[in-house]
Enzyme design. Sequence first.
Site, short mmCIF file in Angstrom:
data_model
loop_
_atom_site.label_atom_id
_atom_site.label_comp_id
_atom_site.label_asym_id
_atom_site.label_seq_id
_atom_site.Cartn_x
_atom_site.Cartn_y
_atom_site.Cartn_z
N ASP A 199 20.68 51.75 53.84
CA ASP A 199 20.72 52.32 52.48
C ASP A 199 20.97 51.23 51.42
OD1 ASP A 199 20.61 54.58 54.01
OD2 ASP A 199 22.70 55.15 53.69
N MET A 211 14.79 57.83 53.95
CA MET A 211 16.27 57.91 54.00
C MET A 211 16.91 57.10 52.87
SD MET A 211 17.33 57.62 57.97
CE MET A 211 17.54 59.09 58.99
N GLY A 212 18.22 57.06 52.88
CA GLY A 212 18.94 56.28 51.87
C GLY A 212 20.15 57.01 51.32
N GLU A 246 15.40 60.98 50.29
CA GLU A 246 15.98 62.23 50.81
C GLU A 246 17.05 62.80 49.86
OE1 GLU A 246 17.89 61.33 54.57
OE2 GLU A 246 19.29 59.93 53.65
N ARG A 265 0.62 67.29 51.89
CA ARG A 265 1.24 67.19 53.22
C ARG A 265 2.53 66.39 53.06
NH1 ARG A 265 -2.35 70.15 54.17
NH2 ARG A 265 -3.86 70.14 55.88
N ARG A 283 14.91 53.29 60.99
CA ARG A 283 15.91 52.29 61.36
C ARG A 283 15.57 51.65 62.70
NH1 ARG A 283 20.66 56.61 60.67
NH2 ARG A 283 20.93 56.41 62.91
#
Length: 368
Positions: free
Chosen positions: A135, A177-178, A239, A283, A292
């Site tokens: 992150d 992510m993050g 996210e 989509r 990761r």
Amino acid sequence: MRVGVLTGGGDAPGLNPAIKGLVYRGSELGLTVVGMLDGWRCLLDPLPEVLPLDRKAVRRWDRDGGTNLGSSRTNPFKQISKDGEPQDRSEELLTNIAKLELDAIVACGGEDTLGVAARLSTLGVPIIGIPKTIDKDLAATDYTLGFDTALKNVSEVIERSRTPAGSHGWVQIIEVMGRHAGHLALWSGVAGQAHIILIPEHPFRYQRVFQLLKERLGEPGLSRGSSLLPRYSVIVVAEGARAEDGEMVTIDDRHDAFGHIRLGGIGEVLARRIDAETPYESRAVMLGHPQRGGPPSPVDRIMGLIFGGRAAEAIADKQFGMLVSARGIAPACDLSLVSIQEVVGKITMVDVPRHYDTDRYHLKGIGM
Ligand code: F6P
């Protein structure tokens, strides 16, 4: 001196090189290193086990992704008992540190693992922290292990998503992510040349996203020959991103021992809105944990080795309660030791006025 090393929180490429760096430099400084399995959980076991780590054992670890010691999101200050009550088990942890005859601990992790380390340090445990998280949101350091590899992984997927999106004329949404920070989404979106990048630091407006899509794709139904406009768009969404009038989207309502809820699903929500409210077909894909995954990039190998080596030196100098910090651009950055308390209770977010175009939802200054 006998040193125990552990890795906590989400795994990340760069952790194994850091352990190798610690063992190698430590061996020159007279340190004996043992690995503690599964993060802080190891030190809550009635019979804690450790893995002896010497140069021979870790010689090849620089090439390995993830963590060869295993990881967990264990919070010794807040363990949930069988009847659902939170328990402070730090006393057991202190007993185990004595039982294992550890003179120092190296904790590799993000805000949670290092937060525990900071608390233990105030209780007198000799501790050094190594910063890790894809992150890249830790205060007190410019580099965190895993970021560069994740950036490469995500950028590659964005790149690969263009062919199906182009062939079918889709709006392809890629959820990255993050957690609460948009570093990974922003920089991978730029590297992969996404059309729109949505980050947690700046809540977006659906209508503006739809407008940007219309600008790029025009009216559907135009004959392909008569239109020079692209047929597809790639949207990267962090996210933790949310609409101005919406909440962050979560996978479920369970919280981990550090109070975090698992984020995920905003990509699908956005795709459904595009399908329902625009003429375009969408989509969504949630990239999840493979972001990761895989071997560490050259930068993560180098930074891991450097961080590990610096941690060994700090221990030999008995400079405890510190975090190895990198300032400047990795890997040719300045290393220093900062108080581990500096990471507690703060995270670093994308600097919106400096880097984010809040009108075009992209990096500032590149005309996208
Ligand atoms: O902190 C790293 C991270 O990958 C975040 O980006 C993500 O929100 C979280 O971990 C996922 O948690 P877990 O690995 O427990 O599913």
